[in-house]
Design a protein around this motif. Structure first.
Motif, short mmCIF file in Angstrom:
data_model
loop_
_atom_site.label_atom_id
_atom_site.label_comp_id
_atom_site.label_asym_id
_atom_site.label_seq_id
_atom_site.Cartn_x
_atom_site.Cartn_y
_atom_site.Cartn_z
N ALA A 156 -2.53 -3.98 2.91
CA ALA A 156 -3.96 -4.32 2.98
C ALA A 156 -4.55 -4.42 1.57
N ALA A 157 -4.16 -3.46 0.70
CA ALA A 157 -4.69 -3.48 -0.66
C ALA A 157 -4.28 -4.75 -1.40
N CYS A 158 -3.06 -5.22 -1.16
CA CYS A 158 -2.58 -6.44 -1.83
C CYS A 158 -3.05 -7.70 -1.09
N GLY A 159 -3.54 -7.52 0.14
CA GLY A 159 -3.95 -8.68 0.95
C GLY A 159 -2.77 -9.56 1.31
N LYS A 160 -1.58 -8.96 1.43
CA LYS A 160 -0.38 -9.76 1.70
C LYS A 160 0.47 -9.08 2.77
N ALA A 161 1.12 -9.90 3.60
CA ALA A 161 2.00 -9.34 4.63
C ALA A 161 3.12 -8.54 3.98
N ILE A 162 3.67 -9.08 2.90
CA ILE A 162 4.66 -8.33 2.10
C ILE A 162 4.26 -8.49 0.64
N PRO A 163 3.87 -7.40 -0.03
CA PRO A 163 3.50 -7.52 -1.45
C PRO A 163 4.66 -8.10 -2.27
N ASP A 164 4.33 -8.84 -3.32
CA ASP A 164 5.36 -9.56 -4.09
C ASP A 164 6.47 -8.66 -4.62
N ASP A 165 6.07 -7.47 -5.16
CA ASP A 165 7.11 -6.60 -5.72
C ASP A 165 8.03 -6.06 -4.63
N VAL A 166 7.47 -5.82 -3.44
CA VAL A 166 8.30 -5.33 -2.32
C VAL A 166 9.28 -6.43 -1.89
N LEU A 167 8.77 -7.65 -1.84
CA LEU A 167 9.63 -8.77 -1.44
C LEU A 167 10.79 -8.95 -2.44
N ALA A 168 10.45 -8.80 -3.73
CA ALA A 168 11.51 -8.92 -4.75
C ALA A 168 12.56 -7.83 -4.55
N GLU A 169 12.12 -6.61 -4.24
CA GLU A 169 13.08 -5.51 -3.99
C GLU A 169 13.94 -5.80 -2.76
N LEU A 170 13.29 -6.32 -1.73
CA LEU A 170 14.04 -6.63 -0.50
C LEU A 170 15.14 -7.64 -0.79
N LYS A 171 14.80 -8.61 -1.63
CA LYS A 171 15.75 -9.68 -1.91
C LYS A 171 16.93 -9.21 -2.76
N GLU A 172 16.80 -8.02 -3.34
CA GLU A 172 17.93 -7.48 -4.09
C GLU A 172 18.90 -6.69 -3.20
N CYS A 173 18.53 -6.53 -1.95
CA CYS A 173 19.42 -5.82 -1.01
C CYS A 173 20.25 -6.86 -0.26
N PRO A 203 -1.90 -5.90 11.81
CA PRO A 203 -3.35 -5.89 12.01
C PRO A 203 -3.78 -6.93 13.04
N ARG A 204 -4.80 -6.59 13.77
CA ARG A 204 -5.37 -7.60 14.69
C ARG A 204 -6.88 -7.58 14.53
N GLN A 205 -7.53 -8.57 15.12
CA GLN A 205 -8.98 -8.67 14.94
C GLN A 205 -9.65 -7.39 15.41
N GLY A 206 -10.60 -6.90 14.60
CA GLY A 206 -11.32 -5.70 14.97
C GLY A 206 -10.76 -4.44 14.34
N ASP A 207 -9.55 -4.52 13.78
CA ASP A 207 -8.94 -3.39 13.08
C ASP A 207 -9.67 -3.13 11.77
N PRO A 208 -9.50 -1.92 11.22
CA PRO A 208 -10.09 -1.69 9.89
C PRO A 208 -9.37 -2.46 8.79
N TRP A 209 -8.23 -3.06 9.11
CA TRP A 209 -7.42 -3.75 8.10
C TRP A 209 -7.75 -5.23 8.02
N PRO A 210 -7.53 -5.87 6.88
CA PRO A 210 -7.68 -7.33 6.84
C PRO A 210 -6.66 -7.95 7.81
N ASN A 211 -7.01 -9.08 8.40
CA ASN A 211 -6.16 -9.65 9.47
C ASN A 211 -4.97 -10.42 8.88
N ILE A 212 -4.16 -9.72 8.07
CA ILE A 212 -2.99 -10.37 7.44
C ILE A 212 -1.86 -10.56 8.45
#
Ligand code: IPM
Ligand code: MG
Length: 384
Positions: free
Chosen positions: A91-108, A119-128
């Motif tokens: 939510a803080a990054c506004g991304k489904a997968i933050p860029d640095d996390v995606l880069a780490e995933l791709k190294e596995c 998240p879904r509509q009405g949640d406290p989170w952005p609807n990413i």
């Protein structure tokens, strides 16, 4: 009339069209599967996720550590914890997968992933977008393999759910044309369908299963489901010893409840959304979604997870430690098989079958009257 709305909608559609044409080309480029069994060093990423995720992931990681102890000590296998796939961070990054996390995933090479909150509509989170859906797309994990087994009822099913197309391909990119009209899009590609169909038929062939059922709604969703059905039937011609039947999703949903007929099904191949729905229904016969694991397979990467969500209610009610880890442990079985550690996969599967179906000396209820996930993990270990 509506000139502005039409222009905006057409521009939006044109962008999606460009993206999907590029993707259709891209997925044709990767031909071969990576052979994980013969790598000098294999990296298994472990993401805890949200809600009950960190609890059941810990039990699963312990199990992997226990089973692969020697290879880990010898440096042939690394279990790498990947943090940052939490809803707070996404939510803080506004991304489904933050860029640095995606880069780490791709190294596995392969990933074991705890459930993540969508998240879904009405949640406290952005609807990413859902992290699952994003990961399947980013790593091109095109096949979602979901086994369901109830031995005493003769149920032994494996669903091959197409995992990157259908209603999910641009599921978060529909358009509200104006206040009165909303559009979503469904996508089927030739390569996308051929590769899932081949995987399903190969699985049947390699496991001595002589029947595959194709499930669509091609009588109504004529273009995309029609294409899916036709391509599956085309691929079937390469497997003359395997009988093929096709079903519409509505009647298939009913047939899974039909005790006389359902035992006949073994391998099912189906578009994304139908696979999503049908596998939750199927898992219910086995004891619920908490018992079912899932393999998301691509040619380069693979990710293994539970079929359920992060169960925030269990956390808010203080019951997270009682969550059933079996869904993720079943995913561990599939992971081990995928990386060619077949004997370890079989040992874990056998121990789980004893604990879940035969002996049942320790029981999970999801509440304090049952065992904790950690205790259940120890029970399984004692049967290895
Ligand atoms: C699943 C889940 C996901 C899906 C959700 C969490 C987006 O239901 O893995 O089946 O719809 O694919
Ligand atoms: Mg689902």
């Amino acid at each position: 009339m509506f000139e502005q709305e039409k222009k905006r909608a057409l521009e939006h559609f044109e962008k999606l069209l460009d993206e999907q044409l590029a993707r259709a080309e891209r997925i044709k480029a990767t031909k071969e599967f990576v052979d994980y069994a013969n790598l000098d060093r294999l990296v298994i990423g472990v993401c805890g996720g949200d809600g009950i995720g960190p609890y059941i992931s810990q039990v699963s990681k312990d199990m992997l550590e226990h089973l692969l102890k020697e290879e880990i000590e010898a440096g042939k296998v690394e279990l790498r914890e990947i943090n940052g796939l939490t809803i707070e961070n996404r939510a803080a990054c506004g991304k489904a997968i933050p860029d640095d996390v995606l880069a780490e995933l791709k190294e596995c090479h392969v990933i074991l992933k705890g459930p993540t909150t969508t998240p879904r509509q009405g949640d406290p989170w952005p609807n990413i977008e859902s992290a699952n859906v994003a990961m399947r797309k980013e790593l091109d994990l095109f096949a979602n393999m979901r086994p369901v087994k109830v031995p005493d009822q003769g149920i032994d099913w494996v669903f091959f759910r197409e995992n990157t197309e259908g209603g999910y391909a641009v599921g978060s990119k529909g358009i509200n044309v104006n206040d009165d009209l909303a559009f979503d899009f469904v996508v089927t590609t030739t390569e996308g369908t051929e590769r899932i169909a081949k995987l399903a038929f190969e699985y049947a062939k390699n496991n001595g299963i002589n029947r595959v059922d194709i499930v669509t709604k091609a009588n109504v969703i004529k273009t995309t489901d029609g294409k899916f059905l036709n391509i599956c039937k085309e691929i079937a011609k390469d497997y003359p010893n395997i009988a093929v039947d096709d079903w519409y999703i509505d009647i298939m949903t009913a047939k899974l409840v039909d005790e006389k007929r359902r035992r006949d099904f073994r391998v099912m191949v189906l578009p994304n959304l139908y696979g999503d729905i049908l596998t939750d229904e199927a898992a219910e016969f086995q004891g619920g979604v908490g018992t079912a694991g899932s393999a998301n397979i691509g040619k380069r990467y693979a990710m293994f997870e539970a079929i359920h969500g992060s169960a925030p209610r269990m956390v808010s009610e203080g019951r997270a430690q009682y969550a059933d880890p079996c869904s993720m442990l079943r995913a561990v079985v599939m992971l081990l098989r995928h990386i060619g550690r077949t004997d370890k996969a079989e040992a874990l599967e056998k121990a789980m079958d004893i604990c879940c179906y035969e002996e049942k000396a320790v029981v999970i209820t999801g509440r304090p009257d049952g065992a904790t996930g950690k205790e259940f993990g120890e029970y399984i270990k004692s049967k290895l």
